[in-house]
Motif scaffolding. Structure first.
Motif, mmCIF file in Angstrom:
data_model
loop_
_atom_site.group_PDB
_atom_site.id
_atom_site.type_symbol
_atom_site.label_atom_id
_atom_site.label_comp_id
_atom_site.label_asym_id
_atom_site.label_seq_id
_atom_site.Cartn_x
_atom_site.Cartn_y
_atom_site.Cartn_z
ATOM 1 N N TYR A 38 125.786 101.962 10.872
ATOM 2 C CA TYR A 38 124.904 101.385 11.747
ATOM 3 C C TYR A 38 123.474 100.824 11.506
ATOM 4 C CZ TYR A 38 121.712 102.088 15.957
ATOM 5 O OH TYR A 38 120.628 101.529 16.862
ATOM 6 N N ALA A 39 123.255 100.805 10.303
ATOM 7 C CA ALA A 39 121.732 100.367 10.478
ATOM 8 C C ALA A 39 121.743 99.758 8.834
ATOM 9 C CB ALA A 39 120.374 101.408 9.901
ATOM 10 N N GLY A 40 122.585 99.758 7.846
ATOM 11 C CA GLY A 40 122.702 98.949 7.272
ATOM 12 C C GLY A 40 122.389 99.509 5.948
ATOM 13 N N THR A 41 121.776 100.805 6.065
ATOM 14 C CA THR A 41 120.763 100.287 4.995
ATOM 15 C C THR A 41 120.601 102.408 4.916
ATOM 16 O OG1 THR A 41 118.682 101.597 3.503
ATOM 17 C CG2 THR A 41 118.589 101.647 6.446
ATOM 18 N N GLU A 42 120.472 102.756 4.059
ATOM 19 C CA GLU A 42 120.771 104.345 3.728
ATOM 20 C C GLU A 42 119.348 104.975 4.903
ATOM 21 O OE1 GLU A 42 120.463 105.672 0.076
ATOM 22 O OE2 GLU A 42 122.518 105.693 -0.618
ATOM 23 N N ALA A 43 119.671 106.041 5.210
ATOM 24 C CA ALA A 43 119.160 107.381 5.917
ATOM 25 C C ALA A 43 117.980 107.539 5.352
ATOM 26 C CB ALA A 43 119.718 108.427 6.390
ATOM 27 N N LEU A 44 116.174 107.697 5.453
ATOM 28 C CA LEU A 44 115.385 108.295 4.961
ATOM 29 C C LEU A 44 115.012 109.801 4.692
ATOM 30 C CD1 LEU A 44 112.815 107.724 3.643
ATOM 31 C CD2 LEU A 44 111.443 107.685 5.715
ATOM 32 N N GLU A 45 115.703 110.343 5.664
ATOM 33 C CA GLU A 45 116.020 112.115 6.269
ATOM 34 C C GLU A 45 117.058 112.043 7.139
ATOM 35 O OE1 GLU A 45 112.879 115.429 6.074
ATOM 36 O OE2 GLU A 45 112.101 113.821 6.865
ATOM 37 N N VAL A 46 117.489 113.693 7.211
ATOM 38 C CA VAL A 46 118.090 114.443 7.889
ATOM 39 C C VAL A 46 117.838 115.347 8.314
ATOM 40 C CG1 VAL A 46 120.487 114.682 8.500
ATOM 41 C CG2 VAL A 46 120.332 112.509 7.525
ATOM 42 N N THR A 47 117.084 115.730 9.098
ATOM 43 C CA THR A 47 116.683 117.030 9.511
ATOM 44 C C THR A 47 117.397 117.825 10.773
ATOM 45 O OG1 THR A 47 114.458 116.485 8.813
ATOM 46 C CG2 THR A 47 114.689 118.538 10.251
ATOM 47 N N LYS A 48 118.087 118.999 10.184
ATOM 48 C CA LYS A 48 118.634 120.030 11.761
ATOM 49 C C LYS A 48 117.475 119.892 12.693
ATOM 50 C CE LYS A 48 122.476 123.427 12.328
ATOM 51 N NZ LYS A 48 121.665 123.617 13.366
ATOM 52 N N LEU A 49 118.199 120.413 13.965
ATOM 53 C CA LEU A 49 117.102 120.661 14.782
ATOM 54 C C LEU A 49 117.295 122.590 15.585
ATOM 55 C CD1 LEU A 49 117.260 117.515 17.455
ATOM 56 C CD2 LEU A 49 115.434 118.330 14.929
#
Length: 496
Positions: free
Chosen positions: A15-26
């Motif tokens: 989607y963004a064309g770059t890696e995610a900085l952080e993925v946090t479970k809610l």
């Protein structure tokens, strides 16, 4: 879990064309859906700074959410934009409305003019969603039935009967009650204003961001009476809205909805049927609490039953439906009797209550803690049957208070079921000891090293007993305090 997070990261990259900085479970709510917050790098300006990632194996539910979101957005409704969906259809990114719900605002600020205005804004936008947004809905996309008609109303009534009323062991005339259900469902089906029904419209599903409200969790919607959603919001048990708020907000909604309809609403007729839907909603909620609490053994739902019963009691004493249902009324009278209210209302400790519950985590290698009160007895729970996080390299230097370990125990082990059984047993003793004026009770949780499972379980019980009974707690993590791994001044989550 790792596979789900990897899929989310891959979808974000797409989607963004770059890696995610952080993925946090809610935190997970009552459904099986899993939510995560994805944070982008600060330098990105073409995409959202944060989005919500959802994982859900129920593809039909996902497809309904996608279809409803697209239709409602086309009519200017404040619902989620779905940003991207993976090929399997079980993972998607959606707009992030933040963490603050209308219920959170109400609990923080109380019954103020600011909060009242947010309820008004919610009802105005609800009317728009139901009437204007509903005109774009294809009801063939509905998750279950297309319409909240007689069969659906009967289903909610039976849900209450099986999962709440029948658990009370009350002797009622089964056929007479079913006849009353039939009469009530027929009466409520005959309404001239059927539009999109949100189905679970409550302040927990209304998000507040920058002073504006947004709606989530509308995938259970269908064609139905306007009154149902208004009843859901104004009579939500946890909100406990004052009677004058309920009445004035109902009048406000009738006026706003009337502006969007070809003919203004008849207030007297609308309110008569609204009262019927209030009852249906209250019973559906009690059925849900009973199912989640008694059958799925989720203790937090049982603590909401007293609020729901007090709501139901007020309604049965003040509401008028315009239809006679004598056997049903008799059952409702029993459900709201003091006997039943006392059964579900937990006994609360006060300043004069002598009971102190000592809760320990320990290592079985070092032995079970001694009871210094001189009473002996108490509980010793063996946590070693729970999958051990200590066998995983990344968790070896962490404890049961670290988020990663807590997530592991909650999501990948049988710890939730184990604790539900613990709560059931300890609650019996705490209730009895408060009544009899006893001064001490000891509860010990042991595991191999006294580091992960026992620490988590001890904290969980301490939080549960404080929230439910308000009883004094002395919490000690024996192995970890000896190692100075845990700060002795650490506050239990939920403790004041």
């Amino acid at each position: 879990m790792e596979k789900i997070i990897d899929e989310i990261k891959s979808l974000w990259l797409q989607y963004a064309g770059t890696e995610a900085l952080e993925v946090t479970k809610l935190p997970q709510s009552g459904s099986d859906r899993m939510y995560f917050r994805v944070t982008s790098a600060e330098t990105l300006v073409k995409v959202e700074k944060t989005v919500i990632a959802t994982y859900n194996d129920n593809l039909k539910e996902n497809n309904t959410f996608f279809a409803f979101s697209k239709a409602l957005l086309s009519k200017g409704c404040p619902v989620c934009r779905v940003l991207i969906v993976n090929e399997a259809g079980n993972t998607y990114l959606q707009e992030d409305f933040g963490d603050t719900s209308l219920l959170n605002v109400l609990e923080e600020k109380g019954y103020t003019g600011e909060v009242y205005a947010l309820f008004q804004q919610s009802l105005k936008k609800l009317a728009h969603l139901q009437i204007v947004g509903g005109s774009a809905i294809n009801y063939d996309d509905c998750l279950t039935t297309r319409e909240f008609g007689k069969q659906a109303i009967m289903s909610d009534l039976l849900y209450f009967k099986y999962y709440f009323l029948d658990t009370l062991k009350y002797p009622y005339d089964k056929q007479a009650l079913l006849n009353d259900f039939e009469a009530l469902s027929t009466y409520l089906t005959h309404t001239g204003n059927k539009h999109f029904m949100f189905r679970d419209f409550q302040s927990r599903n209304i998000m507040v961001k920058d002073g504006d409200i947004h709606f989530i969790d509308y995938q259970g919607g269908m064609l139905g009476a306007l009154q149902y959603d208004v009843a859901s919001m104004l009579w939500q048990a946890r909100a406990e809205l004052p009677a004058d708020w309920k009445n004035s907000l109902l009048d406000y909604y009738i006026e706003e909805a009337g502006k969007l309809l070809p003919q203004p609403l008849d207030p007297a007729l609308f309110i008569a049927q609204y009262n019927g839907y209030v009852l249906i909603r209250l019973l559906q909620v009690l059925g849900a609490y009973g199912f989640r609490g008694f059958f799925q053994r989720k203790a937090q739902f049982l603590t909401s039953i007293p609020l729901a019963l007090r709501n139901l009691k007020w309604f049965t004493e003040n509401g008028r439906m315009g239809i006679s249902v004598p056997e049903f009324d008799r059952c409702l009278g029993f459900c709201t009797s003091q006997e039943i209210l006392d059964r579900f209302e937990p006994l609360k400790a006060d300043d004069n209550t002598p009971l102190v519950v000592q809760i320990h985590s320990f290592s079985f290698r070092k032995g079970i803690p001694a009871d210094t009160s001189g009473n002996g007895g108490g509980f010793v729970f063996d946590c070693r049957a729970i999958l051990n996080p200590g066998r995983i390299e990344e968790f070896k230097t962490q404890t049961g208070r670290d988020k990663a370990v807590k997530d592991f125990l909650e999501q990948r082990t049988t710890m939730p079921d184990f604790l539900n059984s613990v709560f059931d047993m300890v609650d019996i003793s705490v209730t009895d000891y408060i009544k009899r004026g006893f001064g001490s009770l000891q509860v010990n949780f042991g595991c191999t090293g006294g580091q992960h499972r026992s620490v988590y379980a001890a904290d969980a019980l301490a939080r549960h007993l404080r929230n439910k009974f308000g009883v004094k707690i002395e919490l000690k993590h024996i192995e970890q305090e000896a190692k100075n791994w845990i700060n002795l001044t650490y506050k239990i989550e939920g403790e004041q």
